[in-house]
Write a protein that holds these residues in place. Sequence first.
Motif, short mmCIF file in Angstrom:
data_model
loop_
_atom_site.label_atom_id
_atom_site.label_comp_id
_atom_site.label_asym_id
_atom_site.label_seq_id
_atom_site.Cartn_x
_atom_site.Cartn_y
_atom_site.Cartn_z
N GLN A 15 45.94 0.21 18.35
CA GLN A 15 47.20 0.92 17.73
C GLN A 15 47.03 1.89 16.69
O GLN A 15 45.94 2.24 16.44
CB GLN A 15 47.92 -0.21 16.96
N MET A 21 49.07 4.73 13.80
CA MET A 21 50.31 5.29 13.39
C MET A 21 50.23 6.79 13.04
O MET A 21 49.32 7.44 12.76
CB MET A 21 50.46 4.54 12.04
N LEU A 42 49.78 3.62 3.89
CA LEU A 42 49.49 3.58 5.23
C LEU A 42 48.48 2.34 5.46
O LEU A 42 47.93 2.17 6.47
CB LEU A 42 48.74 4.75 5.85
N ARG A 64 49.78 -1.84 8.82
CA ARG A 64 50.65 -1.38 10.11
C ARG A 64 52.10 -1.68 9.81
O ARG A 64 52.43 -1.23 10.55
CB ARG A 64 49.93 -1.76 11.30
N ASN A 65 52.40 -2.51 8.99
CA ASN A 65 53.90 -2.91 8.76
C ASN A 65 54.43 -2.29 7.83
O ASN A 65 55.32 -2.92 7.28
CB ASN A 65 53.86 -4.58 8.61
N ILE A 76 57.89 7.26 10.18
CA ILE A 76 56.66 6.97 10.73
C ILE A 76 56.84 6.46 12.22
O ILE A 76 57.79 5.78 12.72
CB ILE A 76 55.93 5.74 9.82
N CYS A 96 54.83 4.80 15.62
CA CYS A 96 53.65 3.95 16.12
C CYS A 96 53.57 4.04 17.44
O CYS A 96 54.58 4.20 18.38
CB CYS A 96 54.05 2.56 15.56
N HIS A 120 50.00 3.66 20.47
CA HIS A 120 48.49 3.24 20.93
C HIS A 120 48.03 4.56 21.31
O HIS A 120 48.65 5.63 21.46
CB HIS A 120 48.73 2.33 22.23
N VAL A 170 53.17 7.81 20.64
CA VAL A 170 53.73 7.26 19.60
C VAL A 170 55.36 7.72 19.93
O VAL A 170 55.77 8.45 20.49
CB VAL A 170 53.32 7.96 18.35
N ARG A 201 60.02 3.50 15.55
CA ARG A 201 60.27 1.91 15.62
C ARG A 201 61.69 1.89 16.04
O ARG A 201 62.63 2.43 15.74
CB ARG A 201 59.96 1.34 14.47
#
Length: 413
Positions: free
Chosen positions: A270, A272, A287, A290-291, A297, A299, A301, A318, A321
């Motif tokens: 993963q 960010m 940072l 990851r939550n 931001i 997110c 892979h 990316v 969310r």
Amino acid sequence: LGICTQNTFITTFLSRVELNVFRAQWMSELKPSSGPSGGNRGVLSRAADLRRKQELAREEKARELFLKAVAEEENGAVYEAIKYYRRAMQIVPDIEFKINYSRSPDPDGGNENDMDGEIEDLLAYFHQQLTLQDNSLKICVPEVEVTQMHISALPPEVLMYVFRWVVSSDLDLRALEQLSLVCRGFYICARDPEIWHSACLKVWGRSCTKLLPFNSWREMFLQRPRVRFDGVYISKTTYIRQGEESLDGFYRAWHQVEYYRYLRFFPDGQVMMLTTPEDPLVTVPRLRSRNTRVESIMCGHFRLLQDTDNQTKVFVVVSKRKDEKVAEYQRNSRFCRRNPAVPETEHSFHVGLQLSSGGRQSFNKLNWIHHSCHITYRSTGETVVTAFDLDQMYASFYFARVKSYTAFSERPL
């Protein structure tokens, strides 16, 4: 007359005998004196050796301070660097010309890797030094007598599990290297091939099934190009923008725009990505997880790819969310109460980076090679790709290690 002559002869003979005895005694006193002079030479030799050892110790101390000053200067802490420079030059004035820059105190540095032959010899030597008790290898022995249970009483399997917690799921191999400095037994445990093999599998997956051309899994992990997980890659972009003309037309304002891009990689694949004008001192601590709840931001892979030209590239995908997408859609939609809050398009950003090393650290630089935006329409399933031109606005990423990212272990390796 004969008696007088005889007495004179005897006197002369005795004088010569006494003179010869005196000479012999004098020579005998000179010959043993060579022994003390040899002893003096031995004392002088030992004193010279002691002075040489003291000089080497001073040079080693000055070298450590000088390299620490270099590291502080590279991190931007100029004031701290000046203090270390001053202390190093007070110990050895010409230490700058005696530094071997091929050595690095950073375990993630490019030239600090041990030679495999030396490691094997050192491991064999430590194995010989460790004591055998009850047909089992004793990891370590207490230096002083203790009344409580010592860590050496733990079985090797339990101790290796503790070492996997030290490495953790964040692949903090730096902590493992520091732990190996405790004693000979910990050094042997820290060189366990299973730990380094697990770390390699976590980084490269199925592409690291073969050990060649490396001689050990540890050598592969230290030398094969990879992204680093114990910090963040930061890119700073600065440009001048022309402002509006004044009302009287006499002058026009110019604005200096400055913003940062952040890339944080995780061992499970993963990543960010964040673009913000906020300073790293404010953004980097946010940072860590990851939550994180940082706005805007993205997110996704990443994956590593090694081309035929032996260049390692990092490809990142990316997107925002889902909760942020819904919130943004509700803010922009005038009929959010009537219509369900489902965005009509999906935006994702594809980034291509080339991994390289700069300075004394390894894998600390990422250069842009691709950047595009993919817009997918839900109604038709059509995807529109917009590629961006890479100009001076795309500054390279440089790695900055963050100690707090690996301060805690959530899961073992």
